[in-house]
Design an enzyme around this catalytic site. Structure first.
Site, PDB file in Angstrom:
ATOM      1  N   ASP A  19       5.649  -9.590 -10.751  1.00  0.00           N
ATOM      2  CA  ASP A  19       5.652 -10.083 -12.128  1.00  0.00           C
ATOM      3  C   ASP A  19       4.239 -10.465 -12.563  1.00  0.00           C
ATOM      4  O   ASP A  19       3.420 -10.892 -11.748  1.00  0.00           O
ATOM      5  CB  ASP A  19       6.569 -11.304 -12.218  1.00  0.00           C
ATOM      6  CG  ASP A  19       7.082 -11.535 -13.623  1.00  0.00           C
ATOM      7  OD1 ASP A  19       6.764 -10.734 -14.522  1.00  0.00           O
ATOM      8  OD2 ASP A  19       7.805 -12.530 -13.825  1.00  0.00           O
ATOM      9  N   ASN A  21       2.058  -8.459 -14.686  1.00  0.00           N
ATOM     10  CA  ASN A  21       1.101  -7.401 -15.053  1.00  0.00           C
ATOM     11  C   ASN A  21       0.690  -7.484 -16.516  1.00  0.00           C
ATOM     12  O   ASN A  21      -0.500  -7.421 -16.848  1.00  0.00           O
ATOM     13  CB  ASN A  21       1.701  -6.011 -14.779  1.00  0.00           C
ATOM     14  CG  ASN A  21       1.840  -5.709 -13.305  1.00  0.00           C
ATOM     15  OD1 ASN A  21       1.087  -6.224 -12.477  1.00  0.00           O
ATOM     16  ND2 ASN A  21       2.798  -4.865 -12.962  1.00  0.00           N
ATOM     17  N   TRP A  24      -1.413 -10.564 -17.248  1.00  0.00           N
ATOM     18  CA  TRP A  24      -2.751 -10.391 -16.673  1.00  0.00           C
ATOM     19  C   TRP A  24      -3.648  -9.635 -17.655  1.00  0.00           C
ATOM     20  O   TRP A  24      -4.805 -10.013 -17.885  1.00  0.00           O
ATOM     21  CB  TRP A  24      -2.637  -9.623 -15.365  1.00  0.00           C
ATOM     22  CG  TRP A  24      -3.921  -9.471 -14.599  1.00  0.00           C
ATOM     23  CD1 TRP A  24      -4.410 -10.288 -13.620  1.00  0.00           C
ATOM     24  CD2 TRP A  24      -4.879  -8.404 -14.738  1.00  0.00           C
ATOM     25  NE1 TRP A  24      -5.609  -9.807 -13.134  1.00  0.00           N
ATOM     26  CE2 TRP A  24      -5.922  -8.650 -13.813  1.00  0.00           C
ATOM     27  CE3 TRP A  24      -4.955  -7.272 -15.544  1.00  0.00           C
ATOM     28  CZ2 TRP A  24      -7.022  -7.804 -13.677  1.00  0.00           C
ATOM     29  CZ3 TRP A  24      -6.047  -6.436 -15.415  1.00  0.00           C
ATOM     30  CH2 TRP A  24      -7.072  -6.705 -14.494  1.00  0.00           C
ATOM     31  N   HIS A  36      -0.425  -2.929 -15.794  1.00  0.00           N
ATOM     32  CA  HIS A  36       0.376  -2.139 -14.855  1.00  0.00           C
ATOM     33  C   HIS A  36      -0.527  -1.254 -13.989  1.00  0.00           C
ATOM     34  O   HIS A  36      -0.236  -1.030 -12.809  1.00  0.00           O
ATOM     35  CB  HIS A  36       1.394  -1.294 -15.615  1.00  0.00           C
ATOM     36  CG  HIS A  36       2.409  -2.123 -16.349  1.00  0.00           C
ATOM     37  ND1 HIS A  36       3.316  -2.929 -15.689  1.00  0.00           N
ATOM     38  CD2 HIS A  36       2.641  -2.293 -17.675  1.00  0.00           C
ATOM     39  CE1 HIS A  36       4.073  -3.555 -16.581  1.00  0.00           C
ATOM     40  NE2 HIS A  36       3.686  -3.183 -17.787  1.00  0.00           N
ATOM     41  N   LEU A 129       7.323   2.660   8.504  1.00  0.00           N
ATOM     42  CA  LEU A 129       7.404   1.576   7.523  1.00  0.00           C
ATOM     43  C   LEU A 129       8.253   2.039   6.343  1.00  0.00           C
ATOM     44  O   LEU A 129       7.879   2.957   5.618  1.00  0.00           O
ATOM     45  CB  LEU A 129       6.012   1.172   7.026  1.00  0.00           C
ATOM     46  CG  LEU A 129       5.975   0.240   5.808  1.00  0.00           C
ATOM     47  CD1 LEU A 129       6.644  -1.090   6.119  1.00  0.00           C
ATOM     48  CD2 LEU A 129       4.559   0.006   5.321  1.00  0.00           C
ATOM     49  N   SER A 188      16.215 -12.457 -11.496  1.00  0.00           N
ATOM     50  CA  SER A 188      16.145 -11.399 -12.510  1.00  0.00           C
ATOM     51  C   SER A 188      16.915 -10.147 -12.088  1.00  0.00           C
ATOM     52  O   SER A 188      16.416  -9.030 -12.199  1.00  0.00           O
ATOM     53  CB  SER A 188      14.692 -11.054 -12.842  1.00  0.00           C
ATOM     54  OG  SER A 188      14.041 -12.154 -13.431  1.00  0.00           O
TER      55      SER A 188
END
Length: 232
Positions: A19, A21, A24, A36, A129, A188
């Site tokens: 959260d 982006n 910012w 983004h 991973l 959310s």
């Protein structure tokens, strides 16, 4: 904690609600789409660092079912960044040893983008991973999707194991730790079933500013807690 440590079996799966982006970018006088772009760079670094310290599963909330209501140019920018990331992954996923998995309803994506995602799942399945990218994802929708699948199979007496087997995350352990950035303190609609016993870590840091030191703080906090799972 320094970045030379390795986590143990108590912490296998970290999920991120990425959260901040847009905020910012706005604080820097930029259009939200630039947030983004910088957030995507942070995402690459954070995923790599998680692998470096021994995390086996990483899940990121990239785009929710509700995010379609954002301005069209912002949605378009996010999808373009996702498309570019998938192209990058096709070239380098094996080098980073990442097994890609996409959770959510991909039917609303552009057919070429959805096909690219499925192809990447196939060609990276031998890597270690596991990176799950939640795209057009909603926790409530996921549970409804699971129940509908069970109903199609004629299930009338449904167990929690049955539900888990039909979730988008089937086969992946539930997150041990969920990290949310930008000072927000809510789920959310993210991994609602899977987060029943997750530990939560909230930080005011905006996602594009996240670094390995922030991950260290979250991991340190995780290890300071006692997980009782309802027991004494």
């Amino acid at each position: 904690m320094s970045n030379s440590y390795t986590v143990d079996e108590r912490l296998q799966h970290i999920a991120f609600i990425m959260d901040g982006n847009g905020r910012w970018a706005e604080r820097r006088g930029m259009p939200r789409r630039f947030g983004h772009r910088y957030g995507a760079e942070a995402f690459r670094k954070i995923v790599k660092y998680c692998g470096d310290i021994g995390i086996k599963y990483v899940t990121v909330y990239a785009f929710s079912t509700e995010n379609w209501s954002r301005p069209e140019n912002e949605v378009r920018s996010i999808m373009k960044l996702l498309d570019s990331y998938l192209d990058e992954c096709e070239k380098s996923a094996k080098d980073y040893n990442i097994k890609l998995r996409f959770i959510g309803d991909l039917s609303k994506l552009e057919p070429s983008l959805a096909a690219k995602a499925r192809r990447l799942e196939e060609i990276t399945q031998e890597n270690s991973l596991t990176l799950s990218i939640a795209i057009n994802y909603g926790g409530k929708d996921e549970i409804v999707h699971a129940f509908n699948n069970l109903a199609k199979k004629g299930k009338t007496c449904i167990s929690s194991e049955d539900i888990a087997s039909e979730l988008y995350t089937a086969g992946i352990p539930d997150p041990d730790l969920i990290v949310r950035t930008a000072g927000e303190m809510r789920l959310s609609n993210f991994l609602m079933w899977q987060s029943a016993y997750s530990e939560f870590y909230f930080t005011d840091t905006l996602w594009p500013d996240m670094t390995s030191k922030d991950i260290d703080k979250a991991v340190e906090e995780f290890y300071s807690r006692q997980r009782r799972y309802g027991k004494v």
